[in-house]
Design a protein around this motif. Sequence first.
Motif, short mmCIF file in Angstrom:
data_model
loop_
_atom_site.label_atom_id
_atom_site.label_comp_id
_atom_site.label_asym_id
_atom_site.label_seq_id
_atom_site.Cartn_x
_atom_site.Cartn_y
_atom_site.Cartn_z
N SER A 105 -12.46 12.60 -5.54
CA SER A 105 -12.26 11.96 -4.24
C SER A 105 -11.97 10.48 -4.42
CB SER A 105 -13.51 12.14 -3.36
OG SER A 105 -14.65 11.58 -4.00
N ARG A 106 -12.26 9.95 -5.61
CA ARG A 106 -12.02 8.54 -5.93
C ARG A 106 -11.17 8.48 -7.18
NH1 ARG A 106 -17.23 5.07 -7.10
NH2 ARG A 106 -16.88 5.75 -9.24
N THR A 107 -9.98 7.89 -7.09
CA THR A 107 -9.07 7.83 -8.23
C THR A 107 -9.14 6.50 -8.96
OG1 THR A 107 -7.25 7.13 -6.79
CG2 THR A 107 -7.47 9.50 -7.22
N TRP A 108 -10.04 5.65 -8.56
CA TRP A 108 -10.19 4.33 -9.20
C TRP A 108 -11.55 4.21 -9.86
CZ3 TRP A 108 -14.34 1.90 -6.91
CH2 TRP A 108 -14.69 2.34 -5.62
N ILE A 117 -8.09 -1.29 -7.07
CA ILE A 117 -9.03 -0.49 -6.29
C ILE A 117 -8.57 -0.37 -4.85
CG2 ILE A 117 -11.37 -0.44 -5.34
CD1 ILE A 117 -12.35 -1.60 -7.99
N HIS A 118 -8.12 -1.48 -4.28
CA HIS A 118 -7.65 -1.48 -2.89
C HIS A 118 -6.44 -0.55 -2.73
CE1 HIS A 118 -6.80 -2.99 1.14
NE2 HIS A 118 -5.55 -3.14 0.77
N LYS A 119 -5.51 -0.60 -3.69
CA LYS A 119 -4.32 0.25 -3.66
C LYS A 119 -4.69 1.73 -3.73
CE LYS A 119 -0.22 1.32 -6.45
NZ LYS A 119 0.51 0.97 -7.70
N CYS A 120 -5.60 2.06 -4.66
CA CYS A 120 -6.00 3.47 -4.83
C CYS A 120 -6.81 3.96 -3.64
CB CYS A 120 -6.82 3.62 -6.10
SG CYS A 120 -5.86 3.44 -7.61
N LEU A 121 -7.70 3.13 -3.14
CA LEU A 121 -8.54 3.52 -2.01
C LEU A 121 -7.68 3.84 -0.79
CD1 LEU A 121 -11.38 3.97 -0.94
CD2 LEU A 121 -11.51 1.52 -0.41
N LYS A 122 -6.64 3.06 -0.59
CA LYS A 122 -5.72 3.30 0.53
C LYS A 122 -5.05 4.66 0.39
CE LYS A 122 -1.80 1.14 2.95
NZ LYS A 122 -0.84 2.24 2.88
#
Length: 304
Positions: A105-108, A117-122
């Motif tokens: 569920s988290r790719t970072w 992190i901001h890019k992946c979370l988006k």
Amino acid sequence: MLKVPNHQVAGHQAGDGKLGPLVDDSGRFYKPLQGNKRGSNELAFYTSFSSNTRIPDHIRRFFPNFYGTQLVEASDGSGLQPHLVLQDLNFRRVKPSIMDIKIGSRTWAPQASEDYIHKCLKKDRETSSLPLGFRLSGFQIYQNRELGFWKPERTSFQSLPADEVKLLLRKLVSSNAYANLDSKPDCSFASIVYGGSTGILSQLLELKAWFEDQTIYHFYSSSVLIMYEKEFASNGKSPRAEIKLIDFAHVYEGQGVIDHNFLGGLCSLIKFISEILTIPDGCTTEASSKDIEKNQIYFENGTT
């Protein structure tokens, strides 16, 4: 002679002056070594994994063989560049149906930069990664000799809701897997591809058992690759159903902690495939008693 892979479904692809992986005729896959921390991190993982005596042999088979690095002519015309030399996972496959599924569920990773992190979370929020624990990164499904492969653009399926993701997992093992999403999949190959003692579900459960204990690595943005030969299945032959883990640019030391992010995504994928076998929902395939038992084990021991 190096050439562009015929059956790559995700990631950076070579061709038209772009940098991407190449293959040769001996079964080796040449992946450009990225000139940043991603490249050095992936090389460090393969070097560590290949020599780590704590990795059981039955788990090693789920990872590509690693043959070191080599300078080869890059696909973008930039001359000799360092490449990881890996096993070509589709070597000698004829018309493989393939699905690349990014797990977690988290790719970072917590070690990543704030911008990354901001890019992946988006993207995790905008796709199925956050709600489902995995997302489809790419796929091709062999239809028949007349229609060839169905290989849609990634933007068309990465944000699908759960029921449509399950529909594509059904289409992967159907004889009528047409690009028309309204067509009802028959799941005619589910029992021999997903089910059975050597099928995809059994392999995923074996991998899950290792992730329930292993604290050596944490895998972020890695994928499970599902592959099989539909024509073989149609002719009553072994479909060569197989899973492999790929993409290790964001693997970090586990430091004695279980990788709950990857394990949770793996459990979610297992649940989806188990339900295709145990709750056909219009498909013609019936699950074997062993598949049902394994599904029950998942619900009893599943993790968050």
